[in-house]
Design an enzyme around this catalytic site. Structure first.
Site, PDB file in Angstrom:
ATOM      1  N   GLU A 197       0.842  -1.191   0.000  1.00 27.70           N
ATOM      2  CA  GLU A 197       0.000   0.000   0.000  1.00 27.70           C
ATOM      3  C   GLU A 197       0.881   1.245   0.000  1.00 27.70           C
ATOM      4  OE1 GLU A 197      -3.547   2.011   2.767  1.00 27.70           O
ATOM      5  OE2 GLU A 197      -2.354   0.338   3.559  1.00 27.70           O
ATOM      6  N   LYS A 310      -8.989   3.154  -2.975  1.00 24.31           N
ATOM      7  CA  LYS A 310      -9.482   2.718  -1.662  1.00 24.31           C
ATOM      8  C   LYS A 310     -10.811   3.402  -1.368  1.00 24.31           C
ATOM      9  CE  LYS A 310      -7.515   1.959   2.962  1.00 24.31           C
ATOM     10  NZ  LYS A 310      -6.311   2.211   3.798  1.00 24.31           N
ATOM     11  N   CYS A 344      -5.721  -2.754   2.541  1.00 24.02           N
ATOM     12  CA  CYS A 344      -5.682  -2.707   4.006  1.00 24.02           C
ATOM     13  C   CYS A 344      -7.045  -3.034   4.616  1.00 24.02           C
ATOM     14  CB  CYS A 344      -5.136  -1.355   4.464  1.00 24.02           C
ATOM     15  SG  CYS A 344      -4.363  -1.400   6.106  1.00 24.02           S
TER      16      CYS A 344
END
Length: 561
Positions: A197, A310, A344
């Site tokens: 990430e 995201k 994540c």
């Protein structure tokens, strides 16, 4: 008011260790206590043969043979095991359940910001997950290679997850480092390489950007300016056209793509093509003055495939990153398998995961309008400006999970997802020391004044897990590393689209990921184990724009005439 389940009871008949991973993941995902009760049974607890027969095994069973080992457990909302698991016999397993509020405050973000509410009932076969996964250390060279015991004469698909730190505030140097790592992974035969990430642009661990409620500091604004400068521009769309050509067989199409991109995306695409790898790269995307935590996808021919933004930044990430919408949740059909990514703690969002389990598209293009800034090329005005999306069936097969979470319990989530989705899971995290960030006072780690330059601020934990929940490589907590595993063998019997200069429809190559089929036999979350007449999901996958200009729509209509 919707508050959700607080005590999640999971009666089961699954005594495997991987069940513990599922229970841990559910506790973390739901912010609830999980109580899983199983039987402990010996053969003599059932009627004797021939009245009751254990198919295929009764000849080897004695009256005292354990036929179900239990594993009952109680887990807290933070993932801590409060009692159990017990595999030794009949027992009462008891724990006090402390107050749940603090965990809900942390974890309610997983459901609060979703547009859909879902009611979860008791599952007697949720998906399997391993609560206690021992950490293993990879010593020796940077590349930690795992021998999967494959037939050496059969070509295999080798995947590598990169565990390395960003060169913070220095994007050109980070790109140089990425190329060195990519070259090394390629030299070991990797065809797929996944980076952590925010590898390009950096994960601003420990920084609060000078924000308190109702106030921002001048230094915090300057920190954001530097962070914004380190981010990269990413194409909004892969602009193109569908056209028929005399050189293309009847019923087939020729695709010509072009897009506007920044130099960093061009360089990453060139890297992927140079080293002949599929590349999944975590970046900080700059869209005007809003930043997004994004994953970029590139094929082995050096083409940019697209991106995933995201959809839900976690906690303080929301002060620096925007929110992705449903238009960037792709799963790409490739010769090495269907590839997608969640970043994540998105991996704790059950509805997002379900969307990815259902998606198996070869994504050619998206809506093309003059608003994109790319003028489409078109041979035939009677053909639509919207390239088709070709459907090749359900299901992500190679699930990439770039992360910044180095805790042990992250492994439980990765194991659960592998089992739940019947897919390979590749999780890449950075390994960072304090000295990998600028020194104070330029860069401050809030609340951590006792750090030395060699203090580990992110311990990694990158891992590759099979659809059966087996850890193929990692987790590694010892330093920067390349962590690799063989996922399956190539075969040449199945016709599959492959990217080339235009598009080569005659390339007959795919990956025989047989373990996926074996896992789906047990549990196919959007197939035979779904109940759409009871529970269903609607995904809003159109781009959302804060401003739409009607004049642009009129110009697009005129262009199509």
């Amino acid at each position: 008011m919707y508050t959700g389940i607080e005590i999640y009871c999971a009666p089961t008949a699954d005594a495997r260790e991987t069940w513990q991973a599922s229970m841990t993941h559910i506790a973390l995902e739901g912010g609830c206590f999980v109580l899983s009760a199983n039987q402990f049974c010996l053969r003599k607890d059932y009627p004797p043969p021939p009245e009751y027969i254990f198919s295929g095994t009764d000849e080897d069973l004695t009256p005292d043979t354990v036929v179900c080992a239990g594993g009952s457990v109680i887990i807290s909302p933070s993932g801590a095991v409060l009692a159990g698991p017990d595999y030794k016999g009949e027992v009462l397993i008891t724990a006090d359940l402390p107050i749940i509020l603090h965990s809900k405050l942390l974890l309610l973000l997983l459901l609060r910001f979703s547009n859909v509410q879902i009611v979860c009932g008791i599952c007697n076969k949720s998906q399997n997950r391993m609560a206690l996964i021992p950490a293993t250390v990879n010593d020796g060279p940077l590349f930690a290679e795992v021998d999967m015991g494959a037939d050496s004469s059969a070509p295999t698909v080798r995947a590598t997850v990169v565990q390395a730190s960003t060169v913070f505030y220095d994007t050109p140097a980070t790109l140089d480092k990425a190329e060195r790592l990519l070259a090394e992974a390629s030299s070991y035969g990797s065809q797929l390489v996944v980076f952590p990430e925010a590898f390009i642009g950096g994960y601003p661990r420990g920084s609060n950007f000078g924000v308190t409620i109702g106030n921002r500091t001048a230094k915090g604004r300057e920190d954001f300016r530097k962070y914004h400068a380190a981010a990269i521009d990413v194409p909004v769309y892969a602009c193109g056209v569908v056209s028929k050509s005399d050189s293309v067989p009847p019923g087939r199409y020729e695709f010509k793509l072009n897009y506007d991109s920044g130099p960093e995306v061009d360089r990453l695409a060139a890297m992927a093509g140079k080293y002949k790898v599929y590349l999944v790269m975590g970046v900080i995307e700059r869209d005007g003055y809003t930043l997004y935590c994004t994953v970029l996808f590139f094929d082995s021919q050096g083409h940019y495939l697209g991106k995933h933004r995201k959809v839900m930044p976690t906690a303080l990430e929301r002060i620096i990153w925007g929110f992705g919408d449903g238009s960037t949740i792709p799963v790409y059909e490739t010769p090495i398998g269907k590839i997608g990514a969640a970043i994540c703690w998105e991996n704790r969002m059950p509805l997002l995961r379900t969307a990815m389990y259902a998606k198996g598209l070869y994504h050619i293009g998206v809506e093309l309008t003059l608003e994109t800034g790319c003028v489409p090329f078109r041979d035939n005005k009677d053909l639509p400006l919207v390239p088709p999306v070709l459907e090749f069936g359900k299901g992500i097969e190679i699930y990439c999970a770039p992360t910044a979470d180095a805790r042990d319990i992250w492994q439980s989530s990765m194991t659960h997802i592998a089992l739940e989705g019947g897919c390979f899971v590749l999780s890449a995290n950075q390994f960072c020391r304090r000295k990998d960030y600028p020194p104070p006072p330029e860069y401050e780690f809030s609340g951590a004044d006792d750090l030395t330059p060699d203090s580990v601020v992110c311990a990694g934990g990158s891992v590759i897990i099979s659809p059966s929940g087996t850890v193929l490589a990692g987790p590694n907590y010892d330093g920067e590393a390349l962590i690799s595993a063989d996922l399956g063998s190539l075969n040449y019997d199945f016709a599959l689209l492959k990217w080339s200069t235009d598009f080569d429809f005659d390339q007959n190559v795919c990956v025989d990921l047989g373990e996926i089929a074996r896992a789906k036999f047990d549990f196919d979350v959007v197939g035979h184990y779904s109940r759409p007449e009871v529970l269903s999901l609607v995904v809003k996958d159109n781009p959302t724009k804060p401003v739409t200009f009607t004049s642009a729509s009129v110009k697009t209509e005129d262009f199509q005439k």
